[in-house]
Design an enzyme around this catalytic site. Sequence first.
Site, PDB file in Angstrom:
ATOM      1  N   GLU A 187      40.059  -4.535  85.332  1.00 29.38           N
ATOM      2  CA  GLU A 187      40.385  -5.529  86.592  1.00 29.38           C
ATOM      3  C   GLU A 187      41.098  -6.371  86.082  1.00 29.38           C
ATOM      4  OE1 GLU A 187      36.557  -6.707  88.141  1.00 29.38           O
ATOM      5  OE2 GLU A 187      37.354  -7.347  90.084  1.00 29.38           O
ATOM      6  N   ARG A 190      27.126   2.207  73.423  1.00 34.07           N
ATOM      7  CA  ARG A 190      25.863   2.789  73.613  1.00 34.07           C
ATOM      8  C   ARG A 190      26.236   4.175  73.763  1.00 34.07           C
ATOM      9  NH1 ARG A 190      25.659  -2.207  76.562  1.00 34.07           N
ATOM     10  NH2 ARG A 190      27.085  -1.264  78.200  1.00 34.07           N
TER      11      ARG A 190
HETATM   12  P1  AMP Z   1      34.128   2.006  83.009  1.00 35.31           P
HETATM   13  O1  AMP Z   1      35.010   2.248  82.235  1.00 35.31           O
HETATM   14  O2  AMP Z   1      34.285   1.183  84.377  1.00 35.31           O
HETATM   15  O3  AMP Z   1      33.552   3.506  83.587  1.00 35.31           O
HETATM   16  O4  AMP Z   1      32.997   1.227  82.438  1.00 35.31           O
HETATM   17  C1  AMP Z   1      32.200   1.904  81.425  1.00 35.31           C
HETATM   18  C2  AMP Z   1      31.491   1.281  80.373  1.00 35.31           C
HETATM   19  O5  AMP Z   1      31.239  -0.197  80.679  1.00 35.31           O
HETATM   20  C3  AMP Z   1      30.429   2.014  79.796  1.00 35.31           C
HETATM   21  O6  AMP Z   1      30.329   2.019  78.336  1.00 35.31           O
HETATM   22  C4  AMP Z   1      29.190   1.093  80.063  1.00 35.31           C
HETATM   23  O7  AMP Z   1      28.518   0.908  79.006  1.00 35.31           O
HETATM   24  C5  AMP Z   1      29.454  -0.316  80.675  1.00 35.31           C
HETATM   25  N1  AMP Z   1      29.223  -0.709  81.947  1.00 35.31           N
HETATM   26  C6  AMP Z   1      29.940  -0.806  82.914  1.00 35.31           C
HETATM   27  N2  AMP Z   1      29.522  -1.066  84.021  1.00 35.31           N
HETATM   28  C7  AMP Z   1      28.193  -1.268  83.847  1.00 35.31           C
HETATM   29  C8  AMP Z   1      26.924  -1.577  84.604  1.00 35.31           C
HETATM   30  N3  AMP Z   1      26.965  -1.998  85.877  1.00 35.31           N
HETATM   31  N4  AMP Z   1      25.819  -1.684  83.798  1.00 35.31           N
HETATM   32  C9  AMP Z   1      25.825  -1.356  82.419  1.00 35.31           C
HETATM   33  N5  AMP Z   1      26.887  -0.875  81.728  1.00 35.31           N
HETATM   34  C10 AMP Z   1      28.060  -0.880  82.410  1.00 35.31           C
END
Ligand code: AMP
Length: 171
Positions: free
Chosen positions: A95, A58
């Site tokens: 996780e 995205r």
């Molecule tokens: P992180 O590495 O945990 O910051 O996760 C970021 C990536 O996961 C991004 O590319 C988001 O598109 C996706 N993502 C994580 N959590 C969500 C959520 N609650 N809703 C939508 N996309 C998420």
Amino acid sequence: MDLTKFIRDIPDFPKPGIIFKDITPLLKSHDATSYAVNRIYEHYADAGITAVAGIESRGFIFGCPVAGLFGVGFIPIRKPGKLPYDTHSEEYELEYGTDCVEMHIDAMGPDDKILIVDDLLATGGTAAATGNLIRKTGAHIAGFSFVVELEFLNGAEKLGDIPILSLIKYS
Ligand code: AMP
């Protein structure tokens, strides 16, 4: 413009306990998408950006039009095994288990000032790994930008002193 109206909460997707922030209502609105992309551009307009790196998948949607406004190129940061040429890669903790981001070795260099774009900042693992990946080339990271930040997950803490723009924050 209140962008929160264009974000739809989907409970328990893709697994129980996660509230997925669905950006498709925003993408369906030309006005809202254009507003979001312009705000990212305006925020970093004087930062000397030489390229925009978008995180699969995205981050591609927002990163490409932002690069167009800057008049610079777009660099895809991809999941493992997708890029055809030689790559740098950076693993990061999930996780459960690990994941990895990759970039072509000739995508950027020490003279570049990079804006990293993704749709959402959650735990910050993906964005932090992308920062480490970019540092391997000697390029400078001018900033991060996200449409949505889940502040309660403290992802920003993983990104150090680099400027962060989040258009919508959920605390
Ligand atoms: P992180 O590495 O945990 O910051 O996760 C970021 C990536 O996961 C991004 O590319 C988001 O598109 C996706 N993502 C994580 N959590 C969500 C959520 N609650 N809703 C939508 N996309 C998420």
